[in-house]
Design a protein around this motif. Structure first.
Motif, PDB file in Angstrom:
ATOM      1  N   THR A  96       4.365  -4.595  10.976  1.00 15.40           N
ATOM      2  CA  THR A  96       3.245  -3.794  11.488  1.00 15.40           C
ATOM      3  C   THR A  96       2.280  -3.390  10.379  1.00 15.40           C
ATOM      4  OG1 THR A  96       2.573  -1.801  12.706  1.00 15.40           O
ATOM      5  CG2 THR A  96       4.508  -1.580  11.299  1.00 15.40           C
ATOM      6  N   GLU A  97       1.027  -3.342  10.777  1.00 13.62           N
ATOM      7  CA  GLU A  97       0.023  -2.797   9.874  1.00 13.62           C
ATOM      8  C   GLU A  97       0.234  -1.285   9.739  1.00 13.62           C
ATOM      9  OE1 GLU A  97      -2.039  -3.052   7.687  1.00 13.62           O
ATOM     10  OE2 GLU A  97      -2.284  -5.208   7.587  1.00 13.62           O
ATOM     11  N   LYS A  98      -0.294  -0.744   8.671  1.00 13.09           N
ATOM     12  CA  LYS A  98      -0.303   0.699   8.467  1.00 13.09           C
ATOM     13  C   LYS A  98      -1.406   1.318   9.310  1.00 13.09           C
ATOM     14  CE  LYS A  98      -3.746   1.718   6.908  1.00 13.09           C
ATOM     15  NZ  LYS A  98      -5.194   1.616   7.298  1.00 13.09           N
ATOM     16  N   GLU A 112      14.365   5.800  15.924  1.00 15.70           N
ATOM     17  CA  GLU A 112      15.537   5.732  16.811  1.00 15.70           C
ATOM     18  C   GLU A 112      15.710   4.326  17.392  1.00 15.70           C
ATOM     19  OE1 GLU A 112      15.555  10.421  18.156  1.00 15.70           O
ATOM     20  OE2 GLU A 112      14.940   8.913  19.627  1.00 15.70           O
ATOM     21  N   THR A 113      14.606   3.721  17.767  1.00 16.26           N
ATOM     22  CA  THR A 113      14.693   2.364  18.352  1.00 16.26           C
ATOM     23  C   THR A 113      15.190   1.370  17.302  1.00 16.26           C
ATOM     24  OG1 THR A 113      12.801   2.932  19.722  1.00 16.26           O
ATOM     25  CG2 THR A 113      13.423   0.622  19.677  1.00 16.26           C
ATOM     26  N   ARG A 114      14.714   1.520  16.100  1.00 18.45           N
ATOM     27  CA  ARG A 114      15.143   0.599  15.041  1.00 18.45           C
ATOM     28  C   ARG A 114      16.652   0.713  14.815  1.00 18.45           C
ATOM     29  NH1 ARG A 114      17.158  -1.606  11.218  1.00 18.45           N
ATOM     30  NH2 ARG A 114      18.074   0.325  10.528  1.00 18.45           N
ATOM     31  N   LYS A 115      17.113   1.955  14.782  1.00 19.46           N
ATOM     32  CA  LYS A 115      18.537   2.184  14.530  1.00 19.46           C
ATOM     33  C   LYS A 115      19.378   1.605  15.680  1.00 19.46           C
ATOM     34  CE  LYS A 115      21.487   5.970  13.118  1.00 19.46           C
ATOM     35  NZ  LYS A 115      21.637   7.399  13.190  1.00 19.46           N
ATOM     36  N   ARG A 116      18.958   1.865  16.893  1.00 23.32           N
ATOM     37  CA  ARG A 116      19.739   1.436  18.064  1.00 23.32           C
ATOM     38  C   ARG A 116      19.735  -0.083  18.212  1.00 23.32           C
ATOM     39  NH1 ARG A 116      17.414   1.292  22.595  1.00 23.32           N
ATOM     40  NH2 ARG A 116      15.909   2.921  22.053  1.00 23.32           N
ATOM     41  N   THR A 117      18.583  -0.730  17.959  1.00 24.48           N
ATOM     42  CA  THR A 117      18.497  -2.173  18.215  1.00 24.48           C
ATOM     43  C   THR A 117      18.954  -2.997  17.005  1.00 24.48           C
ATOM     44  OG1 THR A 117      16.224  -2.248  17.400  1.00 24.48           O
ATOM     45  CG2 THR A 117      16.519  -1.886  19.763  1.00 24.48           C
ATOM     46  N   GLY A 118      18.929  -2.397  15.811  1.00 21.30           N
ATOM     47  CA  GLY A 118      19.318  -3.147  14.611  1.00 21.30           C
ATOM     48  C   GLY A 118      18.281  -4.173  14.174  1.00 21.30           C
ATOM     49  N   ARG A 119      17.093  -4.147  14.783  1.00 13.20           N
ATOM     50  CA  ARG A 119      16.043  -5.079  14.344  1.00 13.20           C
ATOM     51  C   ARG A 119      15.390  -4.534  13.072  1.00 13.20           C
ATOM     52  NH1 ARG A 119      18.017  -9.098  16.455  1.00 13.20           N
ATOM     53  NH2 ARG A 119      16.405 -10.050  15.169  1.00 13.20           N
ATOM     54  N   THR A 120      14.538  -5.337  12.427  1.00 12.74           N
ATOM     55  CA  THR A 120      13.858  -4.841  11.228  1.00 12.74           C
ATOM     56  C   THR A 120      12.409  -4.487  11.555  1.00 12.74           C
ATOM     57  OG1 THR A 120      13.128  -7.036  10.545  1.00 12.74           O
ATOM     58  CG2 THR A 120      15.268  -6.283   9.711  1.00 12.74           C
ATOM     59  N   CYS A 121      11.886  -3.542  10.797  1.00 11.33           N
ATOM     60  CA  CYS A 121      10.484  -3.150  10.962  1.00 11.33           C
ATOM     61  C   CYS A 121       9.865  -3.070   9.572  1.00 11.33           C
ATOM     62  CB  CYS A 121      10.398  -1.793  11.662  1.00 11.33           C
ATOM     63  SG  CYS A 121       8.715  -1.176  11.787  1.00 11.33           S
ATOM     64  N   ARG A 122       8.937  -3.946   9.335  1.00 13.41           N
ATOM     65  CA  ARG A 122       8.300  -3.986   8.029  1.00 13.41           C
ATOM     66  C   ARG A 122       6.886  -3.412   8.127  1.00 13.41           C
ATOM     67  NH1 ARG A 122       8.981  -8.753   4.052  1.00 13.41           N
ATOM     68  NH2 ARG A 122       7.325  -8.347   2.618  1.00 13.41           N
ATOM     69  N   VAL A 123       6.546  -2.530   7.202  1.00 13.72           N
ATOM     70  CA  VAL A 123       5.196  -1.945   7.193  1.00 13.72           C
ATOM     71  C   VAL A 123       4.447  -2.583   6.021  1.00 13.72           C
ATOM     72  CG1 VAL A 123       3.845   0.180   7.158  1.00 13.72           C
ATOM     73  CG2 VAL A 123       6.141   0.186   8.149  1.00 13.72           C
ATOM     74  N   THR A 124       3.282  -3.140   6.310  1.00 15.04           N
ATOM     75  CA  THR A 124       2.618  -3.986   5.311  1.00 15.04           C
ATOM     76  C   THR A 124       1.745  -3.154   4.358  1.00 15.04           C
ATOM     77  OG1 THR A 124       0.913  -4.449   6.950  1.00 15.04           O
ATOM     78  CG2 THR A 124       2.659  -6.069   6.697  1.00 15.04           C
ATOM     79  N   PHE A 125       2.410  -2.567   3.378  1.00 16.89           N
ATOM     80  CA  PHE A 125       1.684  -1.795   2.362  1.00 16.89           C
ATOM     81  C   PHE A 125       1.193  -2.753   1.274  1.00 16.89           C
ATOM     82  CE2 PHE A 125       4.235   1.917   3.954  1.00 16.89           C
ATOM     83  CZ  PHE A 125       3.140   2.604   4.449  1.00 16.89           C
ATOM     84  N   ASN A 126       0.071  -3.404   1.575  1.00 12.80           N
ATOM     85  CA  ASN A 126      -0.469  -4.388   0.637  1.00 12.80           C
ATOM     86  C   ASN A 126      -0.860  -3.759  -0.699  1.00 12.80           C
ATOM     87  OD1 ASN A 126      -2.351  -3.057   2.219  1.00 12.80           O
ATOM     88  ND2 ASN A 126      -3.871  -4.674   2.116  1.00 12.80           N
ATOM     89  N   HIS A 186      -1.639   4.762   2.816  1.00 10.66           N
ATOM     90  CA  HIS A 186      -1.569   3.839   1.675  1.00 10.66           C
ATOM     91  C   HIS A 186      -1.302   4.615   0.380  1.00 10.66           C
ATOM     92  CE1 HIS A 186      -2.738  -0.131   2.979  1.00 10.66           C
ATOM     93  NE2 HIS A 186      -3.913   0.231   3.441  1.00 10.66           N
ATOM     94  N   HIS A 187      -2.053   5.706   0.214  1.00  3.92           N
ATOM     95  CA  HIS A 187      -2.032   6.420  -1.063  1.00  3.92           C
ATOM     96  C   HIS A 187      -0.714   7.176  -1.232  1.00  3.92           C
ATOM     97  CE1 HIS A 187      -6.564   6.511   0.034  1.00  3.92           C
ATOM     98  NE2 HIS A 187      -6.159   5.317  -0.305  1.00  3.92           N
ATOM     99  N   PHE A 188      -0.272   7.843  -0.149  1.00  2.00           N
ATOM    100  CA  PHE A 188       0.996   8.571  -0.245  1.00  2.00           C
ATOM    101  C   PHE A 188       2.143   7.577  -0.453  1.00  2.00           C
ATOM    102  CE2 PHE A 188      -1.366  11.821   2.451  1.00  2.00           C
ATOM    103  CZ  PHE A 188      -1.669  12.595   1.346  1.00  2.00           C
ATOM    104  N   ASP A 189       2.062   6.427   0.209  1.00  4.71           N
ATOM    105  CA  ASP A 189       3.129   5.443  -0.013  1.00  4.71           C
ATOM    106  C   ASP A 189       3.172   5.005  -1.471  1.00  4.71           C
ATOM    107  OD1 ASP A 189       5.217   3.491   0.865  1.00  4.71           O
ATOM    108  OD2 ASP A 189       3.726   2.152  -0.020  1.00  4.71           O
ATOM    109  N   LEU A 190       2.007   4.784  -2.064  1.00  2.00           N
ATOM    110  CA  LEU A 190       1.985   4.396  -3.484  1.00  2.00           C
ATOM    111  C   LEU A 190       2.685   5.450  -4.334  1.00  2.00           C
ATOM    112  CD1 LEU A 190      -1.613   3.030  -4.223  1.00  2.00           C
ATOM    113  CD2 LEU A 190       0.536   1.759  -4.361  1.00  2.00           C
ATOM    114  N   VAL A 191       2.349   6.709  -4.074  1.00  3.06           N
ATOM    115  CA  VAL A 191       2.945   7.784  -4.882  1.00  3.06           C
ATOM    116  C   VAL A 191       4.460   7.793  -4.701  1.00  3.06           C
ATOM    117  CG1 VAL A 191       3.095  10.284  -5.206  1.00  3.06           C
ATOM    118  CG2 VAL A 191       0.872   9.208  -4.881  1.00  3.06           C
ATOM    119  N   HIS A 192       4.939   7.695  -3.456  1.00  2.00           N
ATOM    120  CA  HIS A 192       6.387   7.749  -3.200  1.00  2.00           C
ATOM    121  C   HIS A 192       7.085   6.601  -3.913  1.00  2.00           C
ATOM    122  CE1 HIS A 192       5.214   9.776   0.874  1.00  2.00           C
ATOM    123  NE2 HIS A 192       4.801  10.431  -0.182  1.00  2.00           N
ATOM    124  N   TRP A 193       6.472   5.438  -3.818  1.00  2.00           N
ATOM    125  CA  TRP A 193       7.063   4.235  -4.420  1.00  2.00           C
ATOM    126  C   TRP A 193       6.989   4.304  -5.948  1.00  2.00           C
ATOM    127  CZ3 TRP A 193       3.784   0.188  -6.499  1.00  2.00           C
ATOM    128  CH2 TRP A 193       4.450  -0.994  -6.828  1.00  2.00           C
TER     129      TRP A 193
END
Ligand SMILES: NC(=O)c1ccc[n+]([C@@H]2O[C@H](COP(=O)([O-])OP(=O)(O)OC[C@H]3O[C@@H](n4cnc5c(N)ncnc54)[C@H](O)[C@@H]3O)[C@@H](O)[C@H]2O)c1
Length: 447
Positions: A96-98, A112-126, A186-193
């Motif tokens: 998914t896009e941000k 919750e859905t991710r945990k229950r289904t076990g699928r992956t969810c990727r967020v595209t922090f380019n 985008h900016h907060f993700d950069l800081v966290h990372w």
């Protein structure tokens, strides 16, 4: 793929051209029939099989009929959660896009859905993939300035890019969460990372004082109008956008208006806009670090400055992405690396200017590197762990959501009060805060 506006083109071309050996676009979904048709024409131009088009009410049928492995979500922000959770429920992984979504309830639903289904969810922090920003991560990981105790981060949008958020759906908080969510994710993700740390509390303030009817009048206009296309003052307004002038804008938006009434050129001065153009936030982290952040959407240049204050010194980094606007065009900053500055300053010692890492392409070369990471079946190992999942997606939006709440109430907001028991993100390790720090050389007093 869901959402066939301008951002989807990057992914469509990656699938149908660069990574066609490994990927195929089998189904496309959008609320606008014109953009479905346009996407199918693009597939023909790319020499790729033409994907079947679906409307939003047929999203489930698309998944049953096309049986995709992955759903790519590039629709407007307010719709992301429906498609992310719907795709995972149907057994698909998600890219998914941000921003991952725009409020805490929708965020909880995704987790919750991710945990229950076990699928992956990727967020595209380019933004993480831009070489110059990866280099900052490398410097911090290598302990160049010791432990980061505080940082100052200031992001500037110029009146070319910044004004664009005030023309369309982003300008309504209910659609985008405002720029504290839509852009600052985008900016907060950069800081966290960069810090390898999770945010704990947020205190914020913000206002809209530039994109207002008052500014229009101060600039000599008779008032805000409905949209650029029908504006009686288009010849006098420096913010006039001619949707017909560029083939891209004309085909993608103007010629598709008849299907849904989406006007891409609403007046930036109109009173009903309810997002801020000037924002400040103070954020505390579980590492003990504190962030002072600002975002300004009407600046003379576009880019950012960030300064990390550490136990062994200071790291200053910044990029001038675009300098000024000339007619309809943004003038890019000096091409090459002249617009990038990275400098390490020891507590007592001479500053060291660092030769910036670089790559070609959009978003500082970040988009291309990110696509490799998404579409190559066996991407090279990444010591910076730039591929982000729903945990990083959640933390980055929750800071903005907390900032929105803080602006409303005037109070400091704890992220745990918005969404308790958030799983810790998977950031690469940074030096241990208990590692010895060298004693700096003796110096006299300051006066
Ligand atoms: N990472 C980046 O640098 C970056 C850059 C640009 C945009 N984005 C993100 O990409 C997404 C799309 O942005 P954009 O600029 O392409 O916007 P856009 O307005 O050009 O496109 C949005 C598309 O979504 C469609 N849509 C709206 N409601 C829908 C629904 N209910 N179901 C299906 N489709 C629907 C619209 O018809 C349109 O085609 C946003 O989430 C934005 O934040 C990310």
């Amino acid at each position: 793929m869901v959402g066939l506006g301008s951002r989807h083109e990057l992914y469509q071309d990656a699938i149908e051209k660069t990574y066609a050996r490994w990927a195929e676009l089998v189904g496309i979904c959008d609320s606008n029939a014109g953009r479905i048709d346009l996407t199918q024409r693009r597939s023909r131009r790319n020499g790729a099989p033409v994907p079947v088009g679906y409307r939003p009410q047929d999203f489930g049928r698309m998944l049953r009929e096309q049986r995709p492995d992955v759903v790519i979500v590039t629709s407007s922000d307010i719709t992301h959660h429906e498609y992310i959770t719907g795709a995972m429920e149907a057994g698909c992984d998600v890219v998914t896009e941000k921003p991952m979504t725009i409020d805490a309830a929708k965020c909880r639903q995704i987790l919750e859905t991710r945990k229950r289904t076990g699928r992956t969810c990727r967020v595209t922090f380019n933004y993480r993939y831009s070489p110059a920003r990866s280099q900052v991560k490398e410097l911090l990981m290598s302990g160049a300035i010791g432990d980061v105790l505080s940082l100052d981060f200031h992001w500037l949008l110029n009146t070319h890019h910044g004004a664009d958020y005030f023309r369309r759906w982003h300008a309504e908080r209910r659609n985008s969460g405002g720029l504290f969510v839509h852009k600052a994710t985008h900016h907060f993700d950069l800081v966290h990372w960069w810090l390898g740390a999770a945010p704990v509390t947020v205190m914020a303030s913000g206002k809209r004082e530039f994109y207002t009817p008052q500014t229009a009048r101060r600039m000599g206009l008779s008032g805000p109008h409905h949209r650029c296309r029908t504006c009686p003052e288009k010849d006098r307004c420096g913010f006039y956008l001619d949707l017909g002038a560029s083939r891209h804008l004309r085909e993608l938006y103007l010629e598709c208006e008849q299907h849904d009434g989406y006007e891409r050129d609403r007046c930036v001065w109109r009173p009903e806009i309810d997002i801020e153009d000037t924002m400040n936030a103070l954020v505390t982290y579980d590492s003990g670090a504190t962030l002072s952040y600002s975002l300004n959407a009407f600046n003379a240049w576009e880019g950012y400055t960030v300064a990390f204050n550490g136990t062994k010194g200071r790291l200053e980094h910044g990029i001038v992405e675009a300098v000024y606007v000339n007619g309809a065009e943004t003038q890019p900053a000096n091409v090459g690396q002249a617009g990038v500055k990275t400098r390490v300053i020891p507590l007592r010692g001479a500053p060291v200017d660092i030769e910036p890492w670089s790559a070609e392409g959009e978003h500082g070369g970040g988009d291309r590197l990110m696509l490799e990471d998404i579409f190559l079946p066996d991407p090279p190992p990444d010591k910076y762990r730039r591929a982000a999942d729903e945990r990083a997606g959640a933390y980055s939006i929750l800071v903005g959501i907390a900032a929105n709440r803080s602006m409303e109430t005037g109070a400091r907001v704890r992220l745990a009060d918005l969404l308790p028991k958030l799983p810790a993100p998977d950031y690469p390790p940074i030096p241990d805060r208990t590692d010895p720090v060298p004693m700096p050389a003796k110096s006299g007093c300051g006066s």
